[in-house]
Design an enzyme around this catalytic site. Structure first.
Site, PDB file in Angstrom:
ATOM      1  NE  ARG A 108      -4.122   1.832   1.067  1.00 21.37           N
ATOM      2  CZ  ARG A 108      -5.138   2.162   0.270  1.00 21.37           C
ATOM      3  NH1 ARG A 108      -5.209   1.738  -0.984  1.00 21.37           N
ATOM      4  NH2 ARG A 108      -6.134   2.890   0.736  1.00 21.37           N
ATOM      5  CB  THR A 385      -9.511  -0.638  -7.430  1.00 21.25           C
ATOM      6  OG1 THR A 385      -9.453   0.574  -6.699  1.00 21.25           O
ATOM      7  CG2 THR A 385      -8.676  -1.689  -6.757  1.00 21.25           C
ATOM      8  CB  THR A 403      -6.151   0.830  -6.505  1.00 18.79           C
ATOM      9  OG1 THR A 403      -7.026   1.866  -6.928  1.00 18.79           O
ATOM     10  CG2 THR A 403      -5.632   1.179  -5.116  1.00 18.79           C
ATOM     11  CG  ASN A 405      -8.344   6.493  -4.371  1.00 15.68           C
ATOM     12  OD1 ASN A 405      -9.229   5.655  -4.213  1.00 15.68           O
ATOM     13  ND2 ASN A 405      -8.398   7.687  -3.825  1.00 15.68           N
ATOM     14  CG  ASP A 427      -8.594   5.391  -0.080  1.00 16.71           C
ATOM     15  OD1 ASP A 427      -9.603   5.974  -0.502  1.00 16.71           O
ATOM     16  OD2 ASP A 427      -8.175   4.336  -0.583  1.00 16.71           O
ATOM     17  CB  SER A 456      -7.184  -0.226   1.493  1.00 11.66           C
ATOM     18  OG  SER A 456      -7.635  -0.868   0.326  1.00 11.66           O
ATOM     19  CB  SER A 457     -12.570  -1.046   0.703  1.00  8.31           C
ATOM     20  OG  SER A 457     -13.050  -0.050   1.557  1.00  8.31           O
ATOM     21  N   GLY A 477     -13.965  -1.314  -6.855  1.00 10.08           N
ATOM     22  CA  GLY A 477     -15.277  -0.792  -6.465  1.00 10.08           C
ATOM     23  C   GLY A 477     -15.277   0.055  -5.205  1.00 10.08           C
ATOM     24  N   GLY A 478     -14.100   0.518  -4.740  1.00 11.65           N
ATOM     25  CA  GLY A 478     -14.077   1.390  -3.563  1.00 11.65           C
ATOM     26  C   GLY A 478     -14.725   0.680  -2.383  1.00 11.65           C
TER      27      GLY A 478
HETATM   28  N1  GLY Z   1      -8.593   3.268  -2.982  1.00 12.62           N
HETATM   29  C1  GLY Z   1      -9.525   2.260  -2.752  1.00 12.62           C
HETATM   30  C2  GLY Z   1      -9.160   1.351  -1.653  1.00 12.62           C
HETATM   31  O1  GLY Z   1      -7.993   1.182  -1.380  1.00 12.62           O
HETATM   32  O2  GLY Z   1     -10.008   0.773  -1.038  1.00 12.62           O
END
Ligand code: GLY
Length: 575
Positions: A108, A385, A403, A405, A427, A456-457, A477-478
């Site tokens: 990340r 992403t 990603t 983002n 984020d 993050s998700s 998909g965020g």
């Molecule tokens: N930027 C989307 C995530 O990391 O969840």
């Protein structure tokens, strides 16, 4: 029987591809590359067919799943510029067959050393989305190169130069722009044209998106990839590429310094794992919220016989939504970078905690989100992403989500280096600890701090049965990533769907706040009425929920399905 299921898989996917062609769907061109794929000798699935082919070729050359994943990751940085990247970051789950273990690689982005909690506030102390999303301040220190190189070096079989060669060729010799890329660039045209290097790299000379069929070469990117391959990635963090990134930062007013790049660190973390109806579900721990809440929601749902309720029935969706509501409420409160805050992973993924939450769920009435917990809206995350997965004959599996983002990140390209930068700093919570417009208190755990990773998700997941992987899946998909992956797992385990059926089935999403259920168009109006009668506010979403890329294996047969919610992907096997 197995072959009947595979045949059913083709039929379902073709039916859905045809019925999805609505007037209001901008993406409707399903080419001949779209198909659920069966194959032998391993398999690779990604959102872009050339990159999947690159991974399959690496498997054919004797590479393992990690070599194939790294090759695919670098290839996507060339062929899928909206999300494939070297200027962003991500997470990779690696299942090592021989060792019988799964690890979680965290690459990340990290906040630059000069970042601080009020970075995105304006003069009035208000969060300024322009700063956190579209300025150079929005870029975290990219982790993709370090992550992919680490994975390849430690767990791959071939050399880095061999696995990067196809990406370098694609950038140097070029490839033909297909419709999905043309469409995506066209949508991003305005943003990309604001920045001179991005305009030069991603748009035609007249400022339009390159037409379908155009041969697209990226010589600066090819040179950058060559330098990375030739220096085991060091160039990106300490060499010519690092210098170009820092120059771009000083031109644009960004924060990343040479020292920040040098300090970048990849972490191998213990995955979050849980059990669900005799399966083991393994996914990404913090700084992703994905694994924690996937396991938490499964724990809540395990207490009900979902299969008997019927797939996508109102009774089933009600339970799903109530589990989602509670998980996302916890997300806003507790989740952040574990190197900076104590994240109660064990407690959140504990089955008795889930049982307590389940006891408070009424089976015939929606719980208003205001009664679940006090709080603030979960930070809205970009929806672009990308996920890919690889599986080799020896049983090694990679499930990777990475990603920039937003689609095309912040739209700022590194001049001379040919790639885009992320806007992952968005984020973070731009304004934690301060009441938002609704008087709700923000998430301290995800406040900006130097060298911290934003929450993050992303939910790259592997499902195992008796220690053997049976499913690898993940999604862009965020904030909708976790619920899309959840539904893939439920469709597979509770409803015994094959991969194409599981992918095709319409999805729903709830994230606590706003207090509404987003449903894809395929959910029946009768079901929507029943949900509304229970007190749910239902919104038929104009967007799709996730775009999963999934693999499974039965004996020596591999099955891969690229989500038809976006065209251009492919599952490819070496034979
Ligand atoms: N930027 C989307 C995530 O990391 O969840």
């Amino acid at each position: 029987m197995r072959h009947m299921r595979f045949r059913a898989c083709f039929i379902v996917a073709i039916m859905v591809a045809v019925t999805a062609r609505g007037e209001d769907q901008p993406i409707i061109q399903y080419g001949d590359r779209f198909h659920p794929q069966i194959g032998y000798g391993g398999m690779v699935v990604s959102q872009e067919a050339l990159a999947s082919q690159v991974g399959a070729d690496i498997l054919a050359q004797g590479g393992n799943a990690v070599d194939a994943a790294v090759a695919t990751g670098f290839a996507l940085a060339v062929t899928l510029p909206q999300a494939g990247n070297i200027g962003g970051g991500g997470f990779m789950m690696i299942h090592l067959a021989e060792a019988g273990r799964t690890l979680a690689l965290d690459y990340r982005e990290m906040a630059p050393g000069a970042a601080h909690r009020d970075l995105f506030l304006d003069d009035q102390g208000r969060a300024d989305p322009q700063k956190s999303r579209f300025s150079a301040l929005s870029s975290g220190v990219p982790g993709t190169v370090a992550g992919l190189v680490h994975a390849q070096h430690k767990y791959g079989r071939l050399g880095l130069e061999a696995v990067m060669a196809p990406a370098i060729r694609l950038a140097e010799e070029g490839f033909r722009v297909d419709f999905p890329l043309y469409w995506s660039l066209k949508r991003a045209r305005e943003r990309l044209s604001r920045h001179p290097a991005a305009r030069e790299y991603f748009l035609a000379a007249d400022g339009s998106a390159p037409e379908t069929g155009t041969l697209w070469r990226q010589p600066d990117l090819a040179r950058t990839l060559k330098r990375i391959a030739g220096t085991a990635g060091r160039d990106f963090y300490e060499g010519e590429t690092a210098r170009l990134i820092v120059e771009e930062m000083s031109r644009q007013g960004g924060l990343i310094t040479l020292q920040d790049l040098k300090n970048y660190q990849v972490f191998e973390r213990h995955p979050v794992s849980g059990t669900y109806r005799g399966y083991e579900v393994v996914s990404m721990p913090p700084p992703s919220s994905g694994g924690v809440h996937l396991v938490q929601m499964l724990n809540i749902l395990e207490g009900w016989d979902l299969a008997s309720l019927g797939h996508n029935s109102a009774a089933y969706l009600h339970r799903l939504v109530e589990a989602m509501r509670r998980a996302y409420a916890d997300r806003s409160q507790y989740l952040g970078d574990p190197d900076f805050v104590d994240v109660p992973v064990m407690a959140l993924t504990d089955k008795s905690y889930a049982a307590t939450l389940r006891r408070h769920i009424s089976l015939d009435k929606a719980t208003p989100s205001s009664e679940v917990a006090p709080g603030l809206a979960v930070p809205k995350e970009g929806r672009q992403t990308t996920h890919f997965a690889t599986w080799d004959e020896d049983g090694n599996v990679v499930s990777n989500t990475y990603t920039l983002n937003f689609s095309y990140g912040n739209g700022i390209a590194v001049s001379g280096a040919g790639f885009l930068l992320n806007n992952e700093m968005d984020d973070f919570s731009a304004k934690p600890g301060v009441p938002n417009a609704y008087g709700l208190i923000g998430a301290e755990a995800n406040a900006i701090e130097p060298r911290k990773r934003p929450l993050s998700s992303m939910t790259p997941a592997i499902v195992l049965k008796d220690g053997q992987p049976v499913l690898a899946t993940g999604s862009p998909g965020g904030s909708r990533i976790i619920t899309a992956v959840l539904q893939m797992v439920l469709n597979h385990i509770d409803f015994d769907m094959n991969l194409a059926e599981a992918t095709a089935a319409p999805r729903v999403h709830h994230q606590w706040l706003p207090d509404e259920v987003s449903v894809e168009k395929g959910i029946s109006p009768d079901t929507v009425k029943l949900l509304e009668a229970m007190g749910h506010k239902v919104e038929i979403t104009p967007w799709v929920i996730g775009r999963t890329q999934s693999l499974s294996r039965e004996d020596d047969v591999f099955l891969g399905v690229t989500d038809f919610r976006w065209p251009g992907g492919a599952a490819v096997s070496p034979r």
